[in-house]
Write an enzyme that holds these catalytic residues in place. Structure first.
Site, short mmCIF file in Angstrom:
data_model
loop_
_atom_site.label_atom_id
_atom_site.label_comp_id
_atom_site.label_asym_id
_atom_site.label_seq_id
_atom_site.Cartn_x
_atom_site.Cartn_y
_atom_site.Cartn_z
N LYS A 13 2.97 32.41 26.01
CA LYS A 13 2.86 33.88 26.00
C LYS A 13 4.24 34.53 25.87
O LYS A 13 4.42 35.49 25.15
CB LYS A 13 2.21 34.40 27.30
CG LYS A 13 0.83 33.86 27.58
CD LYS A 13 0.20 34.51 28.81
CE LYS A 13 0.92 34.24 30.11
NZ LYS A 13 0.93 32.82 30.55
N ARG A 88 -3.25 38.84 36.54
CA ARG A 88 -3.58 37.51 37.01
C ARG A 88 -4.72 37.50 38.00
O ARG A 88 -5.13 36.43 38.45
CB ARG A 88 -2.36 36.86 37.63
CG ARG A 88 -1.56 36.15 36.53
CD ARG A 88 -0.14 36.19 36.81
NE ARG A 88 0.44 34.88 36.74
CZ ARG A 88 1.59 34.65 36.10
NH1 ARG A 88 2.20 35.62 35.46
NH2 ARG A 88 2.11 33.46 36.09
N ARG A 127 10.13 21.44 30.61
CA ARG A 127 10.79 22.70 30.27
C ARG A 127 12.07 22.90 31.09
O ARG A 127 12.07 22.70 32.29
CB ARG A 127 9.82 23.86 30.53
CG ARG A 127 10.44 25.24 30.35
CD ARG A 127 9.39 26.30 30.24
NE ARG A 127 8.88 26.76 31.52
CZ ARG A 127 8.03 27.78 31.66
NH1 ARG A 127 7.57 28.41 30.59
NH2 ARG A 127 7.62 28.14 32.85
N ARG A 160 13.31 25.52 36.34
CA ARG A 160 12.76 26.52 37.26
C ARG A 160 12.11 25.82 38.44
O ARG A 160 11.42 24.82 38.24
CB ARG A 160 11.71 27.37 36.53
CG ARG A 160 12.25 28.61 35.87
CD ARG A 160 11.23 29.28 34.96
NE ARG A 160 9.96 29.63 35.59
CZ ARG A 160 9.01 30.35 35.00
NH1 ARG A 160 9.20 30.82 33.77
NH2 ARG A 160 7.89 30.61 35.62
N ARG A 171 0.20 26.20 40.36
CA ARG A 171 0.01 27.28 39.37
C ARG A 171 -1.27 27.07 38.57
O ARG A 171 -1.96 28.03 38.24
CB ARG A 171 1.24 27.36 38.44
CG ARG A 171 2.46 27.93 39.16
CD ARG A 171 3.74 27.58 38.45
NE ARG A 171 3.98 28.37 37.25
CZ ARG A 171 4.83 28.01 36.30
NH1 ARG A 171 5.52 26.89 36.40
NH2 ARG A 171 4.99 28.78 35.24
P1 AMP Z 1 5.54 33.64 34.98
O1 AMP Z 1 6.95 33.74 34.53
O2 AMP Z 1 4.64 34.63 34.31
O3 AMP Z 1 4.99 32.24 34.94
O4 AMP Z 1 5.54 34.08 36.52
C1 AMP Z 1 6.28 33.35 37.48
C2 AMP Z 1 5.76 33.63 38.88
O5 AMP Z 1 5.91 35.03 39.18
C3 AMP Z 1 4.28 33.38 39.10
O6 AMP Z 1 4.00 32.01 39.39
C4 AMP Z 1 3.99 34.27 40.30
O7 AMP Z 1 4.51 33.75 41.49
C5 AMP Z 1 4.81 35.51 39.94
N1 AMP Z 1 4.03 36.45 39.11
C6 AMP Z 1 4.34 36.86 37.85
N2 AMP Z 1 3.43 37.73 37.39
C7 AMP Z 1 2.51 37.87 38.38
C8 AMP Z 1 1.31 38.62 38.52
N3 AMP Z 1 0.85 39.42 37.53
N4 AMP Z 1 0.64 38.53 39.70
C9 AMP Z 1 1.08 37.77 40.71
N5 AMP Z 1 2.19 37.01 40.64
C10 AMP Z 1 2.91 37.06 39.49
#
Ligand code: AMP
Length: 216
Positions: A13, A88, A127, A160, A171
């Site tokens: 994404k 989410r 990654r 990360r 996740r």
């Molecule tokens: P991402 O970079 O989108 O994979 O997000 C990394 C982490 O940020 C996720 O595993 C959550 O801990 C937090 N996070 C990001 N976006 C959301 C969301 N919309 N709702 C809840 N947690 C989020």
């Protein structure tokens, strides 16, 4: 144009969102990026979110809605936005719909990125991410230098915390339990869903996105 990118972690994404944002000339808004920046800067938001993020859990819906309300009302998003990883949970889908209604702006489409879980785990565990530009790399080791963009100082590739195996498992579980059901919410609300087979080379997937949206 407001587009929502929806799908599991590692589906691409972020990368496709960047390309789409450049093509349409609108910003990409990713709650994950906003939260990671807050963690790096040690702001109250970052302090609140860090523990949940590190273990791969979700941060509270109220925190996400605060970020989205501010981002969507900002002048940068006046012409539209690509929303990446923003919704989410079902309450977040409801919250976003409310914000957009208040702003008088429709959601143009929801792009569903589809990849099987085995491939996602493979991608995430391989990654690394540049500690300066945050770009993801695959098949390059932590500690290598990011050779992109010629940053000064040059960034270093790091893993990360939430790409470590335990956090990746969490996740995926969170995605299955809390995020995947949101697809049915969008179906039920009559939003335009565009399914994207997200397996394959970046250019191929980009082609599917562009055709799926009727941009080419
Ligand atoms: P991402 O970079 O989108 O994979 O997000 C990394 C982490 O940020 C996720 O595993 C959550 O801990 C937090 N996070 C990001 N976006 C959301 C969301 N919309 N709702 C809840 N947690 C989020």
């Amino acid at each position: 144009m407001i587009l929502l990118l929806f799908g599991p972690p590692g589906a691409g994404k972020g990368t496709q969102g960047e390309r789409l944002a450049a093509r349409l000339g609108v910003p990409k808004i990713a709650t994950g990026d906003v939260l990671r920046a807050a963690v790096r800067e040690g702001t109250p938001l970052g302090l609140e979110a860090k523990a949940a993020m590190d273990r791969g859990a979700l941060v509270p819906d109220s925190v996400i809605m605060g970020i989205m309300r501010e981002a969507l009302a900002s002048p940068a998003a006046a012409r539209g936005a690509i929303l990446d990883g923003v919704v989410r949970t079902t309450p977040q889908a409801e919250g976003l719909a409310e914000i957009l209604t208040t702003l008088g702006r429709p959601l143009d489409a929801v792009l569903l990125f589809e990849v099987d879980e085995e491939e996602l785990v493979r991608r995430l565990s391989g990654r690394t991410t540049c500690d300066v530009c945050q770009r993801p790399f695959f098949g390059r080791a932590p500690g290598e230098s990011c050779a992109i963009d010629g940053h000064v100082p040059q960034g270093t590739l790091v893993r990360r915390k939430d790409d470590e195996p335990d956090a990746v498992r969490t996740r995926m579980q969170v995605y299955r339990d809390q995020t995947a059901p949101v697809e049915r919410w969008y179906e039920a609300h009559g939003d335009r869903l565009v399914r994207i087979d997200a397996l394959g080379a970046l250019d191929e997937v980009e082609g599917r996105v562009v055709r799926g949206l009727g941009l080419a």
